[in-house]
Design an enzyme around this catalytic site. Structure first.
Site, PDB file in Angstrom:
ATOM      1  N   CYS A 295       0.819  -1.206   0.000  1.00  0.00           N
ATOM      2  CA  CYS A 295       0.000   0.000   0.000  1.00  0.00           C
ATOM      3  C   CYS A 295       0.862   1.270   0.000  1.00  0.00           C
ATOM      4  CB  CYS A 295      -0.987  -0.035   1.168  1.00  0.00           C
ATOM      5  SG  CYS A 295      -2.476   0.949   0.875  1.00  0.00           S
TER       6      CYS A 295
ATOM      7  N   HIS B 214      -4.056  -5.317   0.205  1.00  0.00           N
ATOM      8  CA  HIS B 214      -3.748  -5.873   1.528  1.00  0.00           C
ATOM      9  C   HIS B 214      -3.917  -7.394   1.556  1.00  0.00           C
ATOM     10  CE1 HIS B 214      -3.242  -2.210   3.982  1.00  0.00           C
ATOM     11  NE2 HIS B 214      -3.996  -1.666   3.037  1.00  0.00           N
TER      12      HIS B 214
ATOM     13  N   GLU C 191      -2.978  -9.428   3.798  1.00  0.00           N
ATOM     14  CA  GLU C 191      -3.240  -9.926   5.153  1.00  0.00           C
ATOM     15  C   GLU C 191      -4.713  -9.883   5.517  1.00  0.00           C
ATOM     16  OE1 GLU C 191      -3.815  -5.736   5.646  1.00  0.00           O
ATOM     17  OE2 GLU C 191      -2.315  -6.851   4.525  1.00  0.00           O
TER      18      GLU C 191
END
Length: 373
Positions: free
Chosen positions: A258, A344, A346
């Site tokens: 990001c 993202h 995760e």
């Protein structure tokens, strides 16, 4: 308490547009920030505590917020990071077996002003068409002129450095000390689950403040370096950009997510720009240009890497594309141990479409180790 008994509230946009609502929990106050919207149907607690949202007023497109309460483990930082919340229906009653608190209480403990009963479909459509802009939410519904003057003094997100507001003040460690790999992570707004994903892959992570130097981080003798997500404009992060340049020049394994992805782009020589709306949600379609596979991803960013510059840069290979608008969602350096993504992995909305990226980082570390006789 019935909705009709709640204090009137409003959201005033920088262009003078007003939407009316009610104060959640009858709280009085005023808060400023850049208004944006997230299209996720779940995960509101993770959104509210994500450091990447620092300084933003969050509009939730899901009609019901708070219906499953909150749970102490479902946080991405130590407290709420959004500047304010705007929703359609706020659920004061919640139902989930492992919840330990209502969202109302969670917001009160974090002193967050929230308003409900807003026509969020109309508000989101307006932001979509007119772009993200500064806004104020307030219970001072009879002081429009004063609120407009105060809002005019709030700096815009373009050019705003916010990593220093959310970064750790002192280094700290995540994972087991005797883990196989050592990772030096620059915290420019890191989410807890990113660090957990690294620790789960046998990494001992030392997390450094946003303005740490290569000399400071290299003393940890890491096997690889990581640049985190975070809020604000990437261009003012001069220290982080210099750090990324040095890591790349020394050909150390480097992974960015990001804001970290944008910093890497700037370090290589590609500019960034503020998007009309940005990408914020958990259903964004990405194509991996290497494998040809699609990925359902979680995204939260208002800036992006310049497409034309990246495509024409001799050292950059574009590895991922956003299928909605063709923006760059991933890149790697053609001759250095460096790669990054704009989303993202995760967050696992796929749920595991993109978690391979952490494994790719470990593979990069392994492949970059010197061969011993």
């Amino acid at each position: 308490m019935r909705y009709q008994d709640h204090k009137p509230a409003l959201i005033l946009l920088a262009d003078g547009t007003i939407f009316h609502g009610k104060s959640v929990g009858n709280v009085e106050g005023t808060t400023f920030g850049e208004v944006c919207f997230n299209t996720g149907m779940t995960g509101y607690q993770e959104i509210f505590t994500d450091p990447s949202y620092f300084g933003q007023i969050m509009v939730t497109t899901n009609a019901h917020i708070g219906n499953y309460g909150t749970f102490s483990d479902d946080v991405e930082s130590d407290d709420i990071k959004i500047a304010g919340l705007v929703c359609r229906n706020f659920s004061y009653n919640f139902s989930r077996q492992r919840s330990d608190m209502s969202l109302e209480q969670f917001l009160k403990e974090n002193n967050l002003l929230s308003i409900s009963n807003v026509d969020t479909r109309a508000l989101v459509a307006y932001i979509r068409d007119n772009g993200a802009m500064n806004a104020v939410i307030s219970t001072r519904v009879n002081e429009i002129d004063a609120l407009k003057k105060e809002l005019a003094e709030v700096p815009t997100m373009a050019g705003l450095e916010l990593a220093s507001k959310v970064s750790t003040k002192e280094p700290y460690f995540i994972g087991e000390k005797d883990a196989k790999y050592k990772i030096a992570a620059l915290d420019i707004g890191v989410k807890k689950n990113i660090l957990r994903n690294l620790a789960k892959r046998d990494c001992y992570v030392k997390v450094f403040p946003y303005n740490s130097t290569y000399e400071e981080m290299s003393k940890f003798n890491p096997d690889g370096y990581f640049l985190s997500n975070g809020p604000g404009d990437p261009e003012p992060l001069k220290d982080a950009i210099i750090l990324a340049k040095i890591i790349i020049e020394k050909n150390k394994p480097l992974f960015g997510i990001c804001l970290g992805h944008q910093v890497i782009g700037l370090a290589i020589g590609v500019s960034t720009y503020k998007m009309h709306n940005g990408h914020r949600g958990i259903n964004h379609p990405i194509k991996n240009l290497t494998s040809g596979k699609g990925e359902i991803t979680s995204q939260n960013h208002g800036f992006a890497i310049n497409i034309e510059e990246a495509e024409n840069h001799p050292d950059i290979e574009v590895t991922h594309r956003h299928l909605n608008d063709n923006t760059i969602a991933g890149l790697k350096h053609k001759s250095k141990n460096c790669f990054s993504v704009q989303y993202h992995p995760e967050a696992s909305p796929g749920p595991n479409d993109a978690t391979y990226l952490f494994d790719d980082f470990i593979t990069l570390i392994e492949n970059s180790k010197p061969v011993t006789a």
